[in-house]
Design a protein around this motif. Sequence first.
Motif, PDB file in Angstrom:
ATOM      1  N   LEU A   1       2.132   4.992  -8.956  1.00  0.00           N
ATOM      2  CA  LEU A   1       1.020   5.473  -8.139  1.00  0.00           C
ATOM      3  C   LEU A   1       0.725   6.936  -8.452  1.00  0.00           C
ATOM      4  CD1 LEU A   1       1.964   3.966  -4.640  1.00  0.00           C
ATOM      5  CD2 LEU A   1       0.259   3.097  -6.247  1.00  0.00           C
ATOM      6  N   ASP A   2      -0.482   7.348  -8.085  1.00  0.00           N
ATOM      7  CA  ASP A   2      -0.846   8.762  -8.140  1.00  0.00           C
ATOM      8  C   ASP A   2      -1.712   9.074  -6.919  1.00  0.00           C
ATOM      9  OD1 ASP A   2      -3.498   7.925  -8.724  1.00  0.00           O
ATOM     10  OD2 ASP A   2      -3.063   7.946 -10.876  1.00  0.00           O
ATOM     11  N   SER A   3      -2.231  10.273  -6.859  1.00  0.00           N
ATOM     12  CA  SER A   3      -3.005  10.687  -5.683  1.00  0.00           C
ATOM     13  C   SER A   3      -4.288   9.877  -5.525  1.00  0.00           C
ATOM     14  CB  SER A   3      -3.338  12.176  -5.766  1.00  0.00           C
ATOM     15  OG  SER A   3      -4.066  12.456  -6.955  1.00  0.00           O
ATOM     16  N   GLU A   4      -4.755   9.245  -6.616  1.00  0.00           N
ATOM     17  CA  GLU A   4      -5.979   8.450  -6.549  1.00  0.00           C
ATOM     18  C   GLU A   4      -5.708   7.011  -6.145  1.00  0.00           C
ATOM     19  OE1 GLU A   4      -9.256   9.221  -6.862  1.00  0.00           O
ATOM     20  OE2 GLU A   4      -8.527  11.281  -6.751  1.00  0.00           O
ATOM     21  N   THR A   5      -4.599   6.449  -6.631  1.00  0.00           N
ATOM     22  CA  THR A   5      -4.328   5.030  -6.386  1.00  0.00           C
ATOM     23  C   THR A   5      -3.496   4.779  -5.132  1.00  0.00           C
ATOM     24  OG1 THR A   5      -2.396   5.146  -7.863  1.00  0.00           O
ATOM     25  CG2 THR A   5      -4.492   4.421  -8.820  1.00  0.00           C
ATOM     26  N   SER A   6      -2.842   5.789  -4.595  1.00  0.00           N
ATOM     27  CA  SER A   6      -2.059   5.626  -3.365  1.00  0.00           C
ATOM     28  C   SER A   6      -2.976   5.729  -2.148  1.00  0.00           C
ATOM     29  CB  SER A   6      -0.973   6.702  -3.272  1.00  0.00           C
ATOM     30  OG  SER A   6      -0.412   6.724  -1.971  1.00  0.00           O
ATOM     31  N   THR A   7      -3.030   4.663  -1.375  1.00  0.00           N
ATOM     32  CA  THR A   7      -3.881   4.681  -0.177  1.00  0.00           C
ATOM     33  C   THR A   7      -3.347   5.669   0.864  1.00  0.00           C
ATOM     34  OG1 THR A   7      -2.664   2.685   0.506  1.00  0.00           O
ATOM     35  CG2 THR A   7      -4.866   2.364  -0.383  1.00  0.00           C
ATOM     36  N   LEU A   8      -2.037   5.825   0.939  1.00  0.00           N
ATOM     37  CA  LEU A   8      -1.468   6.785   1.894  1.00  0.00           C
ATOM     38  C   LEU A   8      -1.921   8.211   1.568  1.00  0.00           C
ATOM     39  CD1 LEU A   8       2.187   5.480   2.438  1.00  0.00           C
ATOM     40  CD2 LEU A   8       0.544   6.011   4.257  1.00  0.00           C
ATOM     41  N   LEU A   9      -1.835   8.591   0.312  1.00  0.00           N
ATOM     42  CA  LEU A   9      -2.227   9.949  -0.079  1.00  0.00           C
ATOM     43  C   LEU A   9      -3.734  10.153   0.018  1.00  0.00           C
ATOM     44  CD1 LEU A   9       0.152  10.534  -3.129  1.00  0.00           C
ATOM     45  CD2 LEU A   9       0.373  11.446  -0.801  1.00  0.00           C
ATOM     46  N   LYS A  10      -4.487   9.082  -0.263  1.00  0.00           N
ATOM     47  CA  LYS A  10      -5.945   9.180  -0.150  1.00  0.00           C
ATOM     48  C   LYS A  10      -6.349   9.456   1.292  1.00  0.00           C
ATOM     49  CE  LYS A  10      -8.718   6.896  -3.650  1.00  0.00           C
ATOM     50  NZ  LYS A  10      -9.609   5.756  -3.956  1.00  0.00           N
ATOM     51  N   VAL A  11      -5.739   8.718   2.219  1.00  0.00           N
ATOM     52  CA  VAL A  11      -6.061   8.899   3.643  1.00  0.00           C
ATOM     53  C   VAL A  11      -5.591  10.260   4.112  1.00  0.00           C
ATOM     54  CG1 VAL A  11      -5.488   8.087   5.963  1.00  0.00           C
ATOM     55  CG2 VAL A  11      -6.146   6.447   4.197  1.00  0.00           C
TER      56      VAL A  11
ATOM     57  N   ASN B   1      -7.888  -3.066   5.269  1.00  0.00           N
ATOM     58  CA  ASN B   1      -7.766  -4.297   4.471  1.00  0.00           C
ATOM     59  C   ASN B   1      -8.009  -4.052   2.983  1.00  0.00           C
ATOM     60  OD1 ASN B   1      -7.253  -5.887   6.785  1.00  0.00           O
ATOM     61  ND2 ASN B   1      -9.446  -6.006   7.213  1.00  0.00           N
ATOM     62  N   LYS B   2      -7.312  -3.064   2.465  1.00  0.00           N
ATOM     63  CA  LYS B   2      -7.435  -2.701   1.054  1.00  0.00           C
ATOM     64  C   LYS B   2      -6.355  -3.408   0.243  1.00  0.00           C
ATOM     65  CE  LYS B   2      -8.536  -0.052  -2.576  1.00  0.00           C
ATOM     66  NZ  LYS B   2      -9.840  -0.072  -3.253  1.00  0.00           N
ATOM     67  N   LYS B   3      -6.787  -4.080  -0.828  1.00  0.00           N
ATOM     68  CA  LYS B   3      -5.821  -4.731  -1.709  1.00  0.00           C
ATOM     69  C   LYS B   3      -5.199  -3.686  -2.616  1.00  0.00           C
ATOM     70  CE  LYS B   3      -5.425  -8.280  -5.282  1.00  0.00           C
ATOM     71  NZ  LYS B   3      -6.139  -9.309  -6.065  1.00  0.00           N
ATOM     72  N   GLN B   4      -3.870  -3.737  -2.777  1.00  0.00           N
ATOM     73  CA  GLN B   4      -3.190  -2.767  -3.629  1.00  0.00           C
ATOM     74  C   GLN B   4      -2.141  -3.484  -4.473  1.00  0.00           C
ATOM     75  OE1 GLN B   4      -1.382   0.586  -1.599  1.00  0.00           O
ATOM     76  NE2 GLN B   4      -1.752   1.916  -3.342  1.00  0.00           N
ATOM     77  N   VAL B   5      -2.136  -3.204  -5.756  1.00  0.00           N
ATOM     78  CA  VAL B   5      -1.141  -3.762  -6.677  1.00  0.00           C
ATOM     79  C   VAL B   5      -0.393  -2.587  -7.300  1.00  0.00           C
ATOM     80  CG1 VAL B   5      -0.748  -5.202  -8.706  1.00  0.00           C
ATOM     81  CG2 VAL B   5      -2.669  -5.702  -7.181  1.00  0.00           C
ATOM     82  N   TYR B   6       0.946  -2.591  -7.193  1.00  0.00           N
ATOM     83  CA  TYR B   6       1.722  -1.472  -7.717  1.00  0.00           C
ATOM     84  C   TYR B   6       3.128  -1.953  -8.073  1.00  0.00           C
ATOM     85  CZ  TYR B   6       3.371  -1.460  -2.866  1.00  0.00           C
ATOM     86  OH  TYR B   6       3.880  -1.837  -1.637  1.00  0.00           O
ATOM     87  N   LEU B   7       3.901  -1.073  -8.713  1.00  0.00           N
ATOM     88  CA  LEU B   7       5.263  -1.404  -9.125  1.00  0.00           C
ATOM     89  C   LEU B   7       6.260  -0.691  -8.225  1.00  0.00           C
ATOM     90  CD1 LEU B   7       4.890  -1.016 -13.008  1.00  0.00           C
ATOM     91  CD2 LEU B   7       4.609  -3.085 -11.638  1.00  0.00           C
ATOM     92  N   ASN B   8       7.338  -1.404  -7.868  1.00  0.00           N
ATOM     93  CA  ASN B   8       8.388  -0.735  -7.103  1.00  0.00           C
ATOM     94  C   ASN B   8       9.339  -0.018  -8.061  1.00  0.00           C
ATOM     95  OD1 ASN B   8      10.015  -2.696  -8.201  1.00  0.00           O
ATOM     96  ND2 ASN B   8      10.527  -3.693  -6.278  1.00  0.00           N
ATOM     97  N   MET B   9      10.449   0.461  -7.538  1.00  0.00           N
ATOM     98  CA  MET B   9      11.373   1.272  -8.330  1.00  0.00           C
ATOM     99  C   MET B   9      11.956   0.493  -9.517  1.00  0.00           C
ATOM    100  SD  MET B   9      14.187   3.698  -6.497  1.00  0.00           S
ATOM    101  CE  MET B   9      14.590   5.306  -7.149  1.00  0.00           C
ATOM    102  N   ASP B  10      12.069  -0.847  -9.353  1.00  0.00           N
ATOM    103  CA  ASP B  10      12.646  -1.693 -10.400  1.00  0.00           C
ATOM    104  C   ASP B  10      11.594  -2.258 -11.347  1.00  0.00           C
ATOM    105  OD1 ASP B  10      15.195  -1.338  -9.316  1.00  0.00           O
ATOM    106  OD2 ASP B  10      14.892  -2.972  -7.886  1.00  0.00           O
ATOM    107  N   GLY B  11      10.331  -1.834 -11.171  1.00  0.00           N
ATOM    108  CA  GLY B  11       9.268  -2.309 -12.042  1.00  0.00           C
ATOM    109  C   GLY B  11       8.681  -3.644 -11.627  1.00  0.00           C
ATOM    110  N   LYS B  12       9.044  -4.142 -10.463  1.00  0.00           N
ATOM    111  CA  LYS B  12       8.495  -5.417  -9.985  1.00  0.00           C
ATOM    112  C   LYS B  12       7.114  -5.187  -9.391  1.00  0.00           C
ATOM    113  CE  LYS B  12       9.173  -9.053  -6.527  1.00  0.00           C
ATOM    114  NZ  LYS B  12       9.971  -9.492  -5.355  1.00  0.00           N
ATOM    115  N   GLU B  13       6.158  -6.057  -9.776  1.00  0.00           N
ATOM    116  CA  GLU B  13       4.786  -5.917  -9.272  1.00  0.00           C
ATOM    117  C   GLU B  13       4.689  -6.428  -7.840  1.00  0.00           C
ATOM    118  OE1 GLU B  13       1.053  -6.637 -11.734  1.00  0.00           O
ATOM    119  OE2 GLU B  13       0.964  -8.327 -10.336  1.00  0.00           O
TER     120      GLU B  13
END
Length: 463
Positions: free
Chosen positions: A60-70, A79-91
Amino acid sequence: MTSKDYVVLMQKILHYIEDGVHVIDKDGNTIVYNRAMAELEGMKKEDVLNKPLLEVFRSLDSETSTLLKVMESGKSIKNKKQVYLNMDGKEITTINTTVPLTINGEQFGALEIAKDITKIKKLSDIIFDLQREMSTPDVSIKNKIKKYTFDNILGQSPEFKHALNMAKKSAKNRASVLIYGETGTGKELFAQSIHYASDRANKPFIAQNCAAIPESLLEGILFGTSKGAFTGSIDRPGIFEEANGGTILLDEINSMPVDLQAKLLRVLQEGYVRRIGATKDIPIDVRVIATTNQDPIDAVESQKIRKDLYYRLNVISINIPPLRERKEDIILLTNHFIKKYNDVLNKDIWMISEKSKEVLLQHSWQGNVRELENTIYGAMSMIEDEHVLNHQYLNILNLNKKLNKEKIDINMNNTLDETLKNIEITFLKKALYRNNNNITKAASDLGIKRQTLQHKMKKYGIK
């Protein structure tokens, strides 16, 4: 109690909430991270709490993180769809609602509530791939797909013959069709038959159940997605593009979210589709057949179907009667299913007993033709060396047996008003039962207006 104590207390309370909860402070550090969120993301709380968000979630970055955007904008994202990787690289795929947290007008953090739809997204991708295979020009794949035509539809009752005749006529033109019928009456069978009897028979037929997929995913399945529309999105056509030149069946249209119905209406009116996140309109030529298991008028009045969409779809209306209203077809269909499952199960059943006929004809068939087929299939599975299907093999459960036998409560100790009230309630319940809770038909049976029946149901608490 200090602010730190409040955070600890909140963390303990949120531990028992099923949805994931993640809160950051104004510096982007995680201050609340509940058990559900940890399980969702495959993380340990101690690896996330009191640490900068972007250090933990490196995809994530400041653009793709909904928490940082808000946190930056101070505006909620719902109701925003978000796809990201956790610490182990799992989607991970989630639907998030994120809101700013303020005290006395000053923002001190952001809160996110997340629902895990990773499995649902994978399922929707599988569904999409299967639908794509169904619309492929590859003959070897097409030959494996079960196609229904009017030859597969059996029925002799006048009401059923009328519905069948309407369907055959509709196959000769390209107008939208709305098919109404209870669950198990064969709506998709009718829809496929219309398609394969039309001049679009050599083009794709794609069916989508509107109740099976969440709105956030259904829109992408219908209209497609554009790369960059959301994190992890790719350029992919929707089923409207895949079915171009052919037919789309929108099953259970009354379950489609109203906001999405508005977008569907625009596509039907304009003949263009726009992928999510794209700016380009793509012309399409698709015939739409929609089905509903709820009376369309009731669905419009209860705002399950938009009125303008109803008028757009209901150019041709087909009403498939329930099996209990076509008694003359029960034995006809039973004999058809016996022949079918003789081949499937390697049985040798010649006929059904008179007692079996009596049982079948008296049953209410709330599950309609599908229930009848499953009943015959189950009965034949239990038969070994016999040639007659006897009633003891019929596993029929009348869920409304009590209501069928319900008597009018006439108690001489009651007043006349109380007695009349009990009589009226019984008549209303029986009319609704006979018509499978279809208010329009029940009101017609009772000789009253729909509005009158609805008023009485509300008055007596009948649901």
